[in-house]
Design an enzyme around this catalytic site. Structure first.
Site, PDB file in Angstrom:
ATOM      1  N   CYS A  84      29.525 -26.861  57.099  1.00 59.00           N
ATOM      2  CA  CYS A  84      29.815 -25.684  56.275  1.00 59.00           C
ATOM      3  C   CYS A  84      29.153 -24.424  56.825  1.00 59.00           C
ATOM      4  O   CYS A  84      29.673 -23.320  56.652  1.00 59.00           O
ATOM      5  CB  CYS A  84      29.381 -25.930  54.833  1.00 59.00           C
ATOM      6  SG  CYS A  84      27.651 -26.439  54.657  1.00 59.00           S
ATOM      7  N   HIS A 119      24.213 -25.699  50.891  1.00 59.98           N
ATOM      8  CA  HIS A 119      25.620 -25.433  51.206  1.00 59.98           C
ATOM      9  C   HIS A 119      25.766 -23.960  51.554  1.00 59.98           C
ATOM     10  O   HIS A 119      25.084 -23.098  50.989  1.00 59.98           O
ATOM     11  CB  HIS A 119      26.504 -25.794  50.019  1.00 59.98           C
ATOM     12  CG  HIS A 119      27.965 -25.554  50.254  1.00 59.98           C
ATOM     13  ND1 HIS A 119      28.667 -26.169  51.271  1.00 59.98           N
ATOM     14  CD2 HIS A 119      28.857 -24.758  49.614  1.00 59.98           C
ATOM     15  CE1 HIS A 119      29.923 -25.776  51.237  1.00 59.98           C
ATOM     16  NE2 HIS A 119      30.063 -24.911  50.243  1.00 59.98           N
TER      17      HIS A 119
END
Length: 757
Positions: free
Chosen positions: A456, A677
């Site tokens: 990510c 994230h």
């Protein structure tokens, strides 16, 4: 486009057929006997795009029993259109050719489009260098409705049966005699000559332009006539005996009524109609008209344009007066002189010389006419189609300065150790399956989709750079909101520029290394190394010019956008551009690595993509730590203001401090690190970070490629209303906490969207 690419496309067609039919052993054998290369197409959608089969594919999906392979689609197309003709492909029936972009092959055009004439060296059609007009070709080719495989036969009309050449009754002996006489004029027959009794195939150039459909009128003679005029020099033309000058016009004895009837009877004008009209014009522009074709001699400027069979009859194609202008070179970028100058400048950068735009050899009587007579109808390529463009890849025009070499075992070991800390580790499936493919959601077409967790950080960094190109550079600067609704081609172009910026920045803006998968094993893994099927297949391409880098990535973008290893290839390209030695110098601890546990991106990898250096911290500059015993430890941070910013939830918890070089980037785009994230936050206001007054009340847009986001999330930030920091953090979305590390105490309105907790 060379024959190697054509061969690779054909091989990809066969591989797709074998794969879809479940012939696994045959596929393995084919890969062993004929390994794949960089030009191989490994995605079915890409193969359809290259062969322009989208229309056939849509038609096939609507059928009750759809076919499974592209090869079958092509086969059925030709069987439907040409399988029932008389004698099943006799010697008079041309064999169709695919409209695949390649050298010396033109895309058929429609008469209603803008007139374009391409001029190039006609001395040798098979070796002539041709000007590439790729973008115009693409736009024009997209307008070909229905006839995606070459516009051979209108999809609304049954195919014509092949007929012998039509002639005026009683003129056959004259035709044969004239043909035999002209054949004796040259001891060596030209490449264009196809004698009436030969069993050879017509040229593919004629086929692609649709000249094989419908009744063909005097095409062999017309082909010879064009080649004959091309080879004739001005001196020989002026001193040619009157008797010989009459031999060429005698070839055109087909009736004009037959030609025009076939053109008028068709509901839509085909290339045959264009050919017929131009053939009639040929008869009029002949130096000496035969007695059986009464026509007055036209002035030189009239010979340079197609005319009607009679002066009082309207044009068959309904063209306006503009269409009857003297024929010149019409190119998207301007006239021929401007085009030649641009080509010369481009080739000067490459250290080579372009093939000049061909100057037409005029007859002595025509030279006095100046520019109006600079281009005669006889000088157009032998297909005589006015609206045509050449579709060829960029490398055929500009030879890139690229040094390519296969990866070796030592480099692969260094890269794996730098990535994972050990050469025995491998990329997990999340990394292998991740590329930079865009969302199909209408309101999120700018967004890159993430399949699973892991890479990510790479995706967020690339997403930020793509938004920079979409919103704040080029034509998008005037209307940023329009940049969020890009076309497929525009967002792919922005992806190319974003990737180019990332690797060029990593290479110190002096060099770049692009890693591409070749599908062939470049070395045999031995010793302390575990193969993963990715690094062993790489070919490394080094470039030292940014323009060459953009062009090279444009050609190879399918590997990054479609994959399957797009995310890995970019990461490796950034590492190799920076070099493993310099990256280790960037680390605070030399034994650090770029990919952490569970395949997560480290801060070093994100910093490498955002700033070009794999430093371990997010504060400004360098911090010196004195341990008290005289040893000083240097902690390296961000050295200069970044294009893309960074916000972190760790700063809210006082675990790090993000410096102003990342908090206040050049563009209002931030990579957000929250809960292990990475996602993206951006504004449409380019002046947000330049004028403090705009920071009172403004909107930010949030995008998370992993959250299965189905609609645009717009947040309204109000810095005039302060929120108490004592609020229970468990009920506050982490994204709001990240925003408040930049705008202290600001209120965040989600505007109806569900807060992401």
């Amino acid at each position: 486009m060379d024959s190697l690419f054509v061969e690779e496309v054909a091989a990809s067609l066969v591989r797709e057929f074998l794969s879809r039919k479940g012939l696994k052993k045959t596929c393995v054998t084919m890969d062993q006997e004929r390994p794949r290369s960089d030009l191989s197409i490994n995605n079915r959608n890409d193969l359809r795009k290259v062969l322009h089969l989208e229309f056939l594919y849509k038609e096939n999906k609507a059928k009750e029993n759809p076919l499974k392979t592209s090869l079958e689609l092509i086969t059925r197309y030709f069987l439907d259109h040409f399988g029932n003709t008389a004698n099943n492909f006799t010697q008079d029936t041309p064999i169709p050719a695919l409209s695949v972009p390649k050298k010396n092959n033109k895309v058929p055009s429609r008469c209603s489009e803008t007139t374009l004439v391409n001029i190039y060296d006609l001395s040798d059609e098979d070796a002539g260098w041709r000007t590439s007009l790729s973008e115009t070709s693409k736009a024009r080719h997209d307008n070909l409705d229905g006839d995606v495989l070459g516009n051979f036969v209108s999809s609304k009309r049954p195919p014509h049966k092949s007929k012998p050449m039509q002639t005026v009754p009683g003129e056959t002996p004259v035709l044969t005699s004239a043909w035999e006489k002209i054949d004796k004029l040259h001891s060596e027959p030209s490449l264009d000559v196809k004698r009436m009794g030969e069993n050879s195939r017509p040229k593919s150039g004629l086929i692609v332009r649709g000249m094989m459909s419908g009744p063909i009128a005097s095409s062999p003679q017309d082909s010879f006539h064009r080649h004959y005029l091309r080879r004739s020099s001005p001196s020989s033309s002026s001193t040619q005996p009157q008797e010989e000058s009459r031999k060429v016009p005698e070839l055109f004895v087909c009736t004009q009524q037959d030609i025009l009837a076939s053109s008028n009877s068709s509901p839509s004008r085909t290339s045959l109609g264009q050919l017929s009209e131009l053939t009639v014009e040929r008869q009029k522009t002949t130096a000496s008209s035969p007695p059986h074709l009464p026509s007055k001699r036209l002035p030189p400027w009239d010979r340079a344009r197609p005319r009607d069979p009679s002066e009082d009859t309207p044009a068959v194609d309904g063209s306006t007066d503009t269409d009857r202008m003297p024929l010149k070179l019409y190119l998207p970028g301007g006239n021929s002189r401007m085009t030649q100058e641009r080509l010369e400048r481009a080739f000067k950068r490459q250290g080579s010389q372009p093939a000049p735009v061909r100057k037409n050899q005029l007859l002595p009587s025509d030279k006095v006419d100046g520019e109006l007579g600079a281009l005669r109808l006889e000088d157009v390529e032998d297909e005589l189609i006015r609206e045509e463009v050449i579709l060829s890849p960029v490398p055929s025009v500009l030879k890139l300065q690229t040094a390519s070499k296969p990866i070796d075992l030592s480099v692969a070991k260094e890269i794996k150790t730098l990535l994972f800390g050990s050469s025995f580790c491998c990329f997990n499936e999340e990394w292998k399956l991740q590329s930079f493919s865009f969302s199909n959601t209408a309101s999120l077409k700018y967004g890159i989709v993430q399949n699973k967790g892991g890479p990510c950080g790479v995706l967020a960094a690339v997403q930020g750079c793509v938004l920079q190109k979409l919103l704040f550079e080029g034509d998008s600067k005037a209307d940023c909101a329009q940049g969020l609704q890009p076309s497929d081609a525009h967002r792919t172009r922005c992806l190319v520029l974003a990737l180019a910026d990332i690797v060029w920045r990593a290479g110190g803006r002096e060099r770049a290394v692009v890693a591409l998968a070749s599908r062939t094993q470049q070395f045999s893994p031995t010793g302390k190394y575990k193969a993963d099927g990715v690094l062993e297949t790489l070919t490394l391409h080094s470039l030292t010019c940014y323009e060459d880098l953009v062009t090279f990535l444009q050609q190879s973008i399918h590997q990054f956008e479609v994959g399957p290893y797009g995310c890995i290839l970019l990461t490796l390209s950034a590492i190799l551009s920076r070099s493993t030695e310099l990256i280790r110098q960037d680390f605070d601890v030399p034994t650090s690595h770029l990919i952490g546990a569970h395949g997560y991106c480290t801060q070093e990898l994100v910093n490498l993509l955002l700033t070009g250096k794999a430093v371990s911290n997010v504060f400004n500059d360098v911090v010196e730590l004195d341990s008290g015993d005289g040893n000083i430890t240097l902690l390296r941070g961000i050295a200069a203001r970044s294009d893309i910013g960074f916000l972190s939830l760790f700063e809210h918890y006082n675990m790090c401090q993000v410096g102003c070089f990342l908090k206040t980037p050049r563009f209002p785009i931030w990579v957000v690190c929250s809960e292990s994230h990475f996602s993206i936050l951006f504004s449409l206001q380019p002046g947000l970070l330049r004028d403090w007054r705009t920071e009172r009340l403004f909107d930010l847009y949030y995008y998370d490629g992993l959250a299965n986001q189905q609609e645009q999330i717009r947040l309204t930030i109000d810095t005039t209303q302060t929120i108490s920091e004592d609020t229970d953090n468990d009920l506050v979305p982490p994204l709001e906490l990240c925003i408040r590390t930049k705008w202290k105490g600001a209120s965040v309105n989600w505007n109806g969207s569900d807060p992401i907790l």
